[in-house]
Design a protein around this motif. Structure first.
Motif, PDB file in Angstrom:
ATOM      1  N   TYR A 114     -80.688 -12.509  39.496  1.00  0.00           N
ATOM      2  CA  TYR A 114     -79.465 -11.727  39.742  1.00  0.00           C
ATOM      3  C   TYR A 114     -78.216 -12.557  39.436  1.00  0.00           C
ATOM      4  N   LEU A 115     -78.155 -13.781  39.981  1.00  0.00           N
ATOM      5  CA  LEU A 115     -76.980 -14.621  39.759  1.00  0.00           C
ATOM      6  C   LEU A 115     -76.919 -15.130  38.316  1.00  0.00           C
ATOM      7  N   GLN A 116     -78.067 -15.393  37.716  1.00  0.00           N
ATOM      8  CA  GLN A 116     -78.074 -15.823  36.318  1.00  0.00           C
ATOM      9  C   GLN A 116     -77.474 -14.741  35.419  1.00  0.00           C
ATOM     10  N   ASP A 117     -77.848 -13.488  35.649  1.00  0.00           N
ATOM     11  CA  ASP A 117     -77.290 -12.382  34.869  1.00  0.00           C
ATOM     12  C   ASP A 117     -75.785 -12.276  35.086  1.00  0.00           C
ATOM     13  N   GLY A 141     -68.581 -12.211  45.711  1.00  0.00           N
ATOM     14  CA  GLY A 141     -67.242 -12.486  46.219  1.00  0.00           C
ATOM     15  C   GLY A 141     -67.184 -13.681  47.144  1.00  0.00           C
ATOM     16  N   GLN A 142     -68.297 -13.963  47.807  1.00  0.00           N
ATOM     17  CA  GLN A 142     -68.311 -15.054  48.782  1.00  0.00           C
ATOM     18  C   GLN A 142     -68.458 -16.429  48.129  1.00  0.00           C
ATOM     19  N   TYR A 143     -69.237 -16.505  47.048  1.00  0.00           N
ATOM     20  CA  TYR A 143     -69.514 -17.808  46.439  1.00  0.00           C
ATOM     21  C   TYR A 143     -69.206 -17.864  44.939  1.00  0.00           C
ATOM     22  N   ALA A 144     -69.718 -16.904  44.178  1.00  0.00           N
ATOM     23  CA  ALA A 144     -69.620 -16.990  42.720  1.00  0.00           C
ATOM     24  C   ALA A 144     -68.167 -16.982  42.232  1.00  0.00           C
ATOM     25  N   VAL A 145     -67.392 -16.001  42.680  1.00  0.00           N
ATOM     26  CA  VAL A 145     -66.008 -15.887  42.214  1.00  0.00           C
ATOM     27  C   VAL A 145     -65.157 -17.090  42.628  1.00  0.00           C
ATOM     28  N   PRO A 146     -65.195 -17.521  43.896  1.00  0.00           N
ATOM     29  CA  PRO A 146     -64.400 -18.707  44.269  1.00  0.00           C
ATOM     30  C   PRO A 146     -64.761 -19.956  43.467  1.00  0.00           C
ATOM     31  N   ILE A 147     -66.038 -20.127  43.138  1.00  0.00           N
ATOM     32  CA  ILE A 147     -66.435 -21.294  42.357  1.00  0.00           C
ATOM     33  C   ILE A 147     -65.840 -21.219  40.954  1.00  0.00           C
ATOM     34  N   LEU A 148     -65.910 -20.047  40.328  1.00  0.00           N
ATOM     35  CA  LEU A 148     -65.343 -19.874  38.989  1.00  0.00           C
ATOM     36  C   LEU A 148     -63.825 -20.053  38.990  1.00  0.00           C
ATOM     37  N   GLU A 149     -63.183 -19.620  40.071  1.00  0.00           N
ATOM     38  CA  GLU A 149     -61.721 -19.720  40.157  1.00  0.00           C
ATOM     39  C   GLU A 149     -61.265 -21.031  40.782  1.00  0.00           C
ATOM     40  N   GLU A 150     -62.223 -21.917  41.052  1.00  0.00           N
ATOM     41  CA  GLU A 150     -61.951 -23.236  41.620  1.00  0.00           C
ATOM     42  C   GLU A 150     -61.195 -23.137  42.952  1.00  0.00           C
ATOM     43  N   LYS A 151     -61.609 -22.157  43.743  1.00  0.00           N
ATOM     44  CA  LYS A 151     -61.057 -21.985  45.087  1.00  0.00           C
ATOM     45  C   LYS A 151     -62.083 -22.440  46.120  1.00  0.00           C
ATOM     46  N   SER A 152     -61.633 -22.531  47.372  1.00  0.00           N
ATOM     47  CA  SER A 152     -62.519 -22.996  48.434  1.00  0.00           C
ATOM     48  C   SER A 152     -63.650 -22.013  48.688  1.00  0.00           C
ATOM     49  N   CYS A 182     -75.299 -21.486  42.509  1.00  0.00           N
ATOM     50  CA  CYS A 182     -74.082 -21.015  41.833  1.00  0.00           C
ATOM     51  C   CYS A 182     -73.424 -22.135  41.034  1.00  0.00           C
ATOM     52  N   GLU A 183     -73.402 -23.345  41.580  1.00  0.00           N
ATOM     53  CA  GLU A 183     -72.821 -24.492  40.871  1.00  0.00           C
ATOM     54  C   GLU A 183     -73.570 -24.740  39.565  1.00  0.00           C
ATOM     55  N   ARG A 184     -74.895 -24.695  39.642  1.00  0.00           N
ATOM     56  CA  ARG A 184     -75.695 -24.959  38.444  1.00  0.00           C
ATOM     57  C   ARG A 184     -75.458 -23.900  37.368  1.00  0.00           C
ATOM     58  N   LEU A 185     -75.413 -22.639  37.798  1.00  0.00           N
ATOM     59  CA  LEU A 185     -75.240 -21.552  36.837  1.00  0.00           C
ATOM     60  C   LEU A 185     -73.818 -21.483  36.290  1.00  0.00           C
ATOM     61  N   ALA A 186     -72.842 -21.883  37.108  1.00  0.00           N
ATOM     62  CA  ALA A 186     -71.441 -21.868  36.663  1.00  0.00           C
ATOM     63  C   ALA A 186     -71.087 -23.104  35.849  1.00  0.00           C
ATOM     64  N   GLY A 187     -71.891 -24.153  35.999  1.00  0.00           N
ATOM     65  CA  GLY A 187     -71.615 -25.388  35.286  1.00  0.00           C
ATOM     66  C   GLY A 187     -70.443 -26.155  35.857  1.00  0.00           C
TER      67      GLY A 187
END
Length: 352
Positions: free
Chosen positions: A326-329, A188-199, A252-257
């Motif tokens: 964990y983050l890759q999965d 919730g702190q990093y992965a989701v905001p990155i995917l949703e293009e939020k801060s 997270c950036e690398r895994l999210a692309g």
């Protein structure tokens, strides 16, 4: 340190005396033996608590979950096969009935953000420990915070340390487990905001935290619970590697692309905000939590070598999930779901 001296130790949250709500309780003495597999999980709906419940059920334990009365019941715990009982640590009179027939308490609970820290994390825990002692609970597992003894200026960490001492001095058979950080919290702190293009909010501090998967924490906890030689010991669980905020974001950036929109908050701002909130009585608890945040954003490493702990528990380091795995999965699964949803939406498009 005696229980009374632990209670009087607080100079930040001003816990000057231990709660006396259960002082009149009496030891029930010998009675019907309870099964060693009967456990009570306190804080069962939390990030760690729910994994403890799942692990306990998978291993054949008879699990009872103490949860507060709430508009949205914890039905998922019942669906898993646990028994749910309503009680509130801030109301000590509700505790005794939940302990009848229980062998072991596993305490994963902590107060809600909107509550004064000492209400649940000190007064409630003292009442629970007193009641457990009076009712003959056989073992008490308490989750604490790594290095809590080194930061008396932070109310939450001071309370955790004093609760450790109170539990030790209570005479209960116990295990104390200090934790560094949860991998689940990074979603919730990093992965989701990155995917949703939020801060994504971060700090400029070089803090390093050895995050651990709560499923691994739960698994190691039950290994420790079954090992009688660990009774009375203090263990610290840490992940395979300590990470800075920036390293987690980069991963997270690398895994999210895709790149993250990072908003950096200087540590000096946190310090100023903490001091400012101290001027107002109604913001004291906010200041307490900011004090904890300030420690997490300072030049500190929340980690510890785990080789001795692995040897004590009979596990191997390779069995512990790394943050990369964990983050890759997570990203693999979520990106696949997004791709499938996108494909389904195209199939249902209607063209004229």
């Amino acid at each position: 340190m005696s229980p009374s001296s632990a209670a009087g130790k607080f100079n930040v949250v001003k816990c000057t005396s231990a709660p006396t709500a259960t002082a009149g309780a009496v030891n029930l003495g010998p009675g019907t033996p309870v099964r060693p597999t009967s456990i009570l999980v306190v804080g069962a709906t939390g990030t760690l608590g729910r994994q403890v419940v799942r692990r306990a059920l998978d291993e054949g334990y008879d699990v009872r979950c103490l949860v507060r009365p709430r508009p949205a019941p914890a039905d998922f715990l019942r669906d898993w096969g646990a028994t749910v009982v309503n009680a509130d640590l801030s109301k000590p009179e509700t505790i005794p009935a939940t302990l009848v027939g229980i062998h072991t308490i596993i305490d994963c609970a902590t107060g809600r953000p909107e509550e004064p820290i000492k209400t649940v994390d000190w007064e409630g825990k003292v009442a629970l420990i007193q009641c457990a002692k009076a009712m003959g609970i056989q073992k008490y597992v308490f989750f604490s915070i790594h290095n809590c003894d080194k930061h008396p200026e932070v109310p939450l960490m001071e309370i955790k340390y004093c609760t450790e001492k109170f539990l030790h001095d209570s005479g209960l058979n116990h295990i104390i487990i200090r934790l560094c950080g949860f991998m689940q919290g990074l979603i919730g702190q990093y992965a989701v905001p990155i995917l949703e293009e939020k801060s994504v909010w971060g700090t400029d501090a070089p803090t390093r935290i050895a995050y651990m998967d709560t499923q691994d924490i739960a698994r190691l906890t039950f290994i420790a619970l079954r090992n009688e030689t660990i009774n009375g010991k203090l263990l610290t669980f840490a992940g395979p590697r300590a990470w800075t905020t920036q390293e987690v974001i980069t991963l997270c950036e690398r895994l999210a692309g895709q790149d993250a929109n990072v908003t950096t908050v200087p540590v000096t701002v946190l310090r100023f905000t903490r001091q400012l909130t101290r001027f107002f009585e109604w913001t004291n608890d906010v200041a307490d939590r900011l004090a904890f945040s300030e420690v997490l954003t300072s030049d500190i490493v929340f980690s510890t070598p785990m080789n001795d702990t692995y040897q004590l528990l009979g596990v191997e380091a390779k069995e512990i999930v790394t943050l990369e795995k964990y983050l890759q999965d997570y990203f693999t699964n979520i990106l696949k779901k997004l791709k499938d949803l996108k494909a389904q939406s195209k199939q249902t498009d209607i063209y004229f």
